[in-house]
Design a protein around this motif. Structure first.
Motif, PDB file in Angstrom:
ATOM      1  N   LEU A 191      33.695 -36.792  86.040  1.00  0.00           N
ATOM      2  CA  LEU A 191      33.535 -34.969  86.400  1.00  0.00           C
ATOM      3  C   LEU A 191      33.875 -35.391  88.180  1.00  0.00           C
ATOM      4  O   LEU A 191      34.671 -35.082  88.431  1.00  0.00           O
ATOM      5  CB  LEU A 191      32.026 -34.367  86.439  1.00  0.00           C
ATOM      6  CG  LEU A 191      31.903 -33.351  87.377  1.00  0.00           C
ATOM      7  CD1 LEU A 191      32.209 -31.803  86.617  1.00  0.00           C
ATOM      8  CD2 LEU A 191      30.243 -32.710  86.807  1.00  0.00           C
ATOM      9  N   LEU A 192      32.906 -36.806  88.412  1.00  0.00           N
ATOM     10  CA  LEU A 192      32.718 -36.806  90.198  1.00  0.00           C
ATOM     11  C   LEU A 192      34.433 -37.337  90.874  1.00  0.00           C
ATOM     12  O   LEU A 192      34.090 -36.624  91.603  1.00  0.00           O
ATOM     13  CB  LEU A 192      31.685 -37.787  89.923  1.00  0.00           C
ATOM     14  CG  LEU A 192      30.193 -37.499  90.259  1.00  0.00           C
ATOM     15  CD1 LEU A 192      29.120 -38.248  91.212  1.00  0.00           C
ATOM     16  CD2 LEU A 192      29.882 -35.852  91.286  1.00  0.00           C
ATOM     17  N   PRO A 197      37.694 -36.409  89.283  1.00  0.00           N
ATOM     18  CA  PRO A 197      38.477 -34.799  89.930  1.00  0.00           C
ATOM     19  C   PRO A 197      37.519 -34.591  90.902  1.00  0.00           C
ATOM     20  O   PRO A 197      38.474 -34.380  92.103  1.00  0.00           O
ATOM     21  CB  PRO A 197      38.658 -34.785  88.832  1.00  0.00           C
ATOM     22  CG  PRO A 197      38.152 -35.789  87.588  1.00  0.00           C
ATOM     23  CD  PRO A 197      37.234 -36.452  87.846  1.00  0.00           C
ATOM     24  N   PHE A 198      36.370 -34.273  91.099  1.00  0.00           N
ATOM     25  CA  PHE A 198      36.018 -33.387  91.776  1.00  0.00           C
ATOM     26  C   PHE A 198      36.326 -34.278  93.226  1.00  0.00           C
ATOM     27  O   PHE A 198      37.345 -33.341  94.471  1.00  0.00           O
ATOM     28  CB  PHE A 198      34.437 -33.238  91.876  1.00  0.00           C
ATOM     29  CG  PHE A 198      33.722 -32.515  93.367  1.00  0.00           C
ATOM     30  CD1 PHE A 198      34.068 -31.544  93.134  1.00  0.00           C
ATOM     31  CD2 PHE A 198      32.857 -33.260  93.752  1.00  0.00           C
ATOM     32  CE1 PHE A 198      33.076 -30.394  93.363  1.00  0.00           C
ATOM     33  CE2 PHE A 198      32.365 -31.904  94.689  1.00  0.00           C
ATOM     34  CZ  PHE A 198      32.635 -30.776  94.165  1.00  0.00           C
ATOM     35  N   SER A 199      36.030 -35.788  94.183  1.00  0.00           N
ATOM     36  CA  SER A 199      36.332 -36.216  95.480  1.00  0.00           C
ATOM     37  C   SER A 199      38.160 -36.221  95.007  1.00  0.00           C
ATOM     38  O   SER A 199      38.318 -36.048  96.225  1.00  0.00           O
ATOM     39  CB  SER A 199      35.950 -37.817  95.059  1.00  0.00           C
ATOM     40  OG  SER A 199      36.693 -38.247  93.651  1.00  0.00           O
ATOM     41  N   VAL A 253      40.196 -33.575  94.579  1.00  0.00           N
ATOM     42  CA  VAL A 253      40.590 -32.662  94.942  1.00  0.00           C
ATOM     43  C   VAL A 253      39.826 -32.188  96.021  1.00  0.00           C
ATOM     44  O   VAL A 253      40.489 -31.196  97.399  1.00  0.00           O
ATOM     45  CB  VAL A 253      39.729 -31.290  93.791  1.00  0.00           C
ATOM     46  CG1 VAL A 253      39.899 -29.948  94.253  1.00  0.00           C
ATOM     47  CG2 VAL A 253      41.300 -31.188  92.202  1.00  0.00           C
ATOM     48  N   LEU A 254      38.496 -32.887  96.663  1.00  0.00           N
ATOM     49  CA  LEU A 254      38.133 -32.160  98.005  1.00  0.00           C
ATOM     50  C   LEU A 254      38.854 -32.797  99.032  1.00  0.00           C
ATOM     51  O   LEU A 254      39.046 -31.963  99.545  1.00  0.00           O
ATOM     52  CB  LEU A 254      36.568 -32.503  98.089  1.00  0.00           C
ATOM     53  CG  LEU A 254      35.869 -31.997  99.001  1.00  0.00           C
ATOM     54  CD1 LEU A 254      35.592 -30.854  98.791  1.00  0.00           C
ATOM     55  CD2 LEU A 254      34.290 -33.098  98.399  1.00  0.00           C
TER      56      LEU A 254
END
Length: 54
Positions: free
Chosen positions: A6-7, A9-11, A13-14
């Motif tokens: 989860l983290l 792909p989130f990083s 994208v960020l």
């Protein structure tokens, strides 16, 4: 261990949002006149100095 799925792909994208914001500021001319903004604060405006003090 499942949190990394989860983290990660989130990083990414960020990070892409941050790079996009930086490119947007470059294209909008945010960094064109860095020295001018620094010197502009030191220049007195004659229109402002002509006003009487309250």
């Amino acid at each position: 261990m499942n949190v990394i799925f989860l983290l990660a792909p989130f990083s990414v994208v960020l990070g892409l949002i941050a790079v996009g914001a930086f490119v947007w500021t470059l294209r909008s001319g945010q960094y064109d006149d860095i020295e001018g903004s620094a010197a502009r604060i030191l220049i007195e405006d004659d229109a402002e100095s002509d006003k009487p003090a309250p």
